[in-house]
Design an enzyme around this catalytic site. Structure first.
Site, PDB file in Angstrom:
ATOM      1  N   GLY A  31       0.814  -1.208   0.000  1.00 50.79           N
ATOM      2  CA  GLY A  31       0.000   0.000   0.000  1.00 50.79           C
ATOM      3  C   GLY A  31       0.847   1.257   0.000  1.00 50.79           C
ATOM      4  CG  LEU A  33      -0.870   1.724  -3.730  1.00 53.82           C
ATOM      5  CD1 LEU A  33      -2.043   1.290  -4.602  1.00 53.82           C
ATOM      6  CD2 LEU A  33       0.168   0.614  -3.628  1.00 53.82           C
ATOM      7  N   GLY A  36       5.267   4.226  -9.030  1.00 58.37           N
ATOM      8  CA  GLY A  36       5.947   2.951  -9.274  1.00 58.37           C
ATOM      9  C   GLY A  36       4.965   1.794  -9.227  1.00 58.37           C
ATOM     10  CG  HIS A  37       3.110   0.750  -5.552  1.00 59.27           C
ATOM     11  ND1 HIS A  37       3.433   1.846  -4.785  1.00 59.27           N
ATOM     12  CD2 HIS A  37       3.670  -0.312  -4.925  1.00 59.27           C
ATOM     13  CE1 HIS A  37       4.127   1.463  -3.728  1.00 59.27           C
ATOM     14  NE2 HIS A  37       4.297   0.157  -3.786  1.00 59.27           N
ATOM     15  CD  GLN A 149      13.942  -4.490 -13.841  1.00 58.53           C
ATOM     16  OE1 GLN A 149      14.609  -3.506 -14.139  1.00 58.53           O
ATOM     17  NE2 GLN A 149      13.599  -5.426 -14.714  1.00 58.53           N
TER      18      GLN A 149
END
Lengths: 281, 281
Positions: A31, A33, A36-37, A149
């Protein structure tokens, strides 16, 4: 978009998709967020029919003295962001729902590649990640699972146990999303003071400089020492500055593709970043 | 009945059943099948549409000096027996097929309940079982998996990690099948000389006597010591004689349901057995 808080509810919500052989994509998160998420969710939407995002701050991957209690829980805001990018189902279970009332006796450990980098300063962290991700995989049973990544070592650990245990899904790694000034997006960036936030992009700047120096022929050990020295000078407390092969095996010099890894603290906030550097023959 | 030796082949063979939501039952074995295994297959046939039996002598659950190399491989005979009881698919992979050419870095360990009984004299054994059974579960993806209660501790370990890791299947325990003289059926009984085979049923006879003594009010510690003494007198080298609660938690006296456990060697052959003893209030 549905939000499910129980395993039973999630299973029921997924049944129609599963029965009609829809491709299920899964993005596990804790969570709070950020872009990126959301990039992970967009990547999932591209190749899957149904995207499940889990939001679960997993107690067993936090060590003593780490930020489990203070880790930001922002479900309402997260829900709005996820609805906007087309997430189909949020799975937001309680700790009780995930771990039950009986003591857990099972542990999953991945050897070698968890011994150093973040594994060294966070003992037990990757065991906790392996256990919760395996549980979530078994609950969601996705066709594809998406990981950033930025947590490069975590991604390698997950790829490893998925392969070792024949878990029937494909793991997809998604490149780091950065702020305009280069800082890798992270929920923990929210802990930074305004002043620290100014200093934080130094990590990425030094990684890019290091890439340049390596391509120009500077010795790897020298390049790493230089990153470390400059981080310290900028006010970081360095945890590690290391180079590895993409599979996390050790590397002595820049004679093949490698990844540069940094973990460093600004005040009490621990930041990590990495950069893949290609060897051009 | 089909025999598959690769994961890909098995997946293809199972696809029609999976696509039509058939109930898939799974019986993992190490081959050298006897009536105990066949009873598992019959139990599976009763509640499943398709039954898969794996035959795989798993190297990582054998310790140094144990009988991995000499463990009997009898695929032709096993195939005939399985065809007779209605097995649909045999999965008989090579070690290479199961473990690949890359080193395995992942381990699964189940704490507490693997520390004693067979875990004590076979260090790493249950980790090896947990890893291979998890792999097989992920490969076969059954609805039900069947295990014999002769390996009572193994069954408890499997139930535990299936629960802890949310593995989406139901574990079914099937009662011990015994020879007419009471000896629990086991592939390792084939190692016994004619003379040893005569002595072997002593284990079950003593377990039944012990049950009787407990029901008559004899102290548990005394009853256990008596089994041990009589086994030694009969020519066994006792590994352990223990009582546990059905969930393998310790028990001090016969004031609840319990299970009596024996492991003992006749020559170089290690035999195990157990008996559930119900407490009648």
């Amino acid at each position: 978009m549905k939000t499910e808080t129980t395993i039973q509810g999630l299973t029921a919500s997924l049944a129609p998709a599963r029965n009609t052989k829809k491709m299920i994509g899964f993005v596990p998160t804790m969570g709070n967020l950020h872009e990126g998420h959301l990039t992970l969710v967009r990547a999932a939407k591209k190749i899957c029919d149904i995207v499940v995002v889990s939001i679960f701050v997993n107690p067993i991957q936090f060590g003593a003295g780490e930020d489990f209690d203070s880790y930001p829980r922002t479900l309402e805001q997260d829900s709005r962001l996820l609805a906007d990018v087309g997430c189909d189902i949020i799975f937001a279970p309680s700790v009780e729902q995930m771990y039950g009332s009986q003591p857990r006796l099972t542990n999953i450990s991945v050897g070698q590649i968890t011994d150093d980098l973040c594994g060294k300063s966070r003992p037990g962290h990757f065991d906790g990640v392996a256990v919760v991700v395996t549980k979530l995989f078994n609950i969601v049973q996705p066709d594809y699972a998406f990981f950033g990544q930025k947590d490069y070592q975590q991604l390698a650990v997950i790829r490893q146990f998925v392969q070792d245990l024949n878990i029937p899904l494909e793991v997809i790694g998604v490149p780091i999303v950065r702020a305009e000034d280069g800082l890798a997006l992270s929920s923990r960036n929210g802990y930074l003071s305004a002043e620290q936030r100014e200093i934080a992009p130094t990590i990425y700047r030094l990684l890019k400089q290091a890439e340049q120096s390596l391509q120009e022929g500077k010795a790897l050990s020298e390049v790493l020492a230089n990153i470390s020295a400059q981080l310290t000078q900028a006010g970081f407390v360095v945890d590690y500055v290391e180079a590895r092969q993409p599979n996390l095996q050790s590397v002595e010099q820049f004679d093949r593709n490698l990844v540069l890894f940094v973990a460093a603290k600004l005040g009490s906030t621990r930041l990590i970043d990495n950069l893949e550097v290609d060897f051009k023959t």
